[in-house]
Scaffold this motif. Structure first.
Motif: not given
Length: 335
Positions: A161, A263, A283, A286-287, A290
């Motif tokens: 990603n 997760k 990023r 941000m990952e 997420r």
């Protein structure tokens, strides 16, 4: 600024053969907040004024030296690891053997909580400290009330990603164009500081550390260079472990990716990242947000990979909003 926060002088505790130095600010009966510092930096890089602001806002603020830094145990008998070789092994999926991993460093953090008789604490980790905090919350969720992952990442190597935008950054680098390097981890400018031996003389170290500060701060809010030099002198005087940062970096490389495990993380989490971070690209922050269910994300536009005074207002406001228990008492910035 006047502060009511009481300072609790440095003490030591042990995790097996590893001795860990720690100190604290504020009322021991207040909400405990454990601060975990990043790669190559000692606990005093959590600025005393910032610790006192947090303590005056209702926290018992604890900071400590990670192993291989400051006044905690140095593992110099282990020598200096070959970082490029370890990176290559990691990329090839080969086993990476090192004296310790992030999990061992998380156990050092637990030893500090145990020494203070604390069953759990709010945890805030910066950079490598955020990775340690993530490992702590994943392996010992009952010990972590909330997690703040600050300028950190779910893995030191980018996943697919994050790789999507890497072509532009590599092209900018080859062409010599200006770039925020939002995907390359880290920016090429940081490599000399990570891979070259650290100077062991006082003035050499001070120049090295200030240069590192300027590089990882990138295009973030300007640093106070006089204060950076004073801080570097304090770090040197507390104790310089020449190869400690390399072993810490090796410990990160030897640790498994947390991409999948995050997760399932149930700990309330706030992810804070600098938009101008040249060491751990935004990023990756941000990952992190997420991957963690329900995580909040705060990107500070004028922040790099450092916490200079000009970003404290936005940082503290984000923390205040996240910690509901502090909502009724605003943070007061120092003069």
């Amino acid at each position: 600024m006047k502060t009511l926060a009481h300072y609790h002088p440095e003490k030591f505790t042990k995790n097996g053969d590893i001795e860990i130095a720690y100190d604290a600010f504020g009322d021991p009966q207040a909400k405990p907040l454990l601060l975990i510092m990043g790669l190559a930096d000692q606990m005093i890089t959590w600025h005393e004024k910032l610790c006192r602001v947090l303590a005056d806002s209702g926290f018992f603020v604890i900071r400590f030296d990670n192993r291989d830094i400051g006044r905690s145990t140095w593992l110099e008998d282990e020598g200096a690891p070959n970082i490029p070789l370890l990176v290559l092994k990691r990329l090839l999926g080969l086993p990476v053997k090192t004296p310790y991993t992030l999990k061992d460093m998380a156990l050092d953090a637990l030893a500090v909580l145990d020494a203070l008789g604390l069953e759990s604490a709010h945890v805030m980790g910066a950079s490598m400290g955020g990775m340690i905090g993530q490992a702590l919350a994943l392996d010992y969720p009952e010990r972590v009330r909330t997690l703040v992952s600050l300028i950190s990442a779910p893995d030191i190597l980018p996943n697919k990603n994050v790789l999507k935008g890497m072509g532009k950054d590599i092209g900018d680098w080859i062409a010599g164009r200006d770039s925020d390097f939002q995907t390359i981890s880290p920016s090429p400018a940081v490599f000399p500081f990570l891979l070259n031996p650290m100077p062991t003389d006082r003035e050499g170290f001070v120049d090295f550390y200030v240069g590192l500060n300027l590089t990882v701060n990138g295009k973030g809010a300007p640093l106070n260079l006089e204060e950076s030099r004073r801080h570097a002198q304090e770090l040197y005087d507390r104790g310089l472990c020449p190869n400690g940062a390399l072993r810490q970096l090796a410990g990160i490389l030897a640790s498994p990716s947390r991409n999948q495990r995050l997760k399932s993380l149930k700990t309330p989490t706030l992810v804070i990242h600098g938009a101008k971070d040249p060491l751990i690209p935004v990023r990756l922050g941000m990952e992190t947000a997420r991957l963690i269910p329900g995580a909040r994300l705060k990107i500070i536009k004028n922040m790099g990979h450092w916490l200079p005074l000009p970003v404290w207002g936005e940082l503290l406001e984000s923390l205040e909003n996240f910690w509901d228990a502090c909502a009724s008492r605003p943070f007061i910035l120092p003069d």
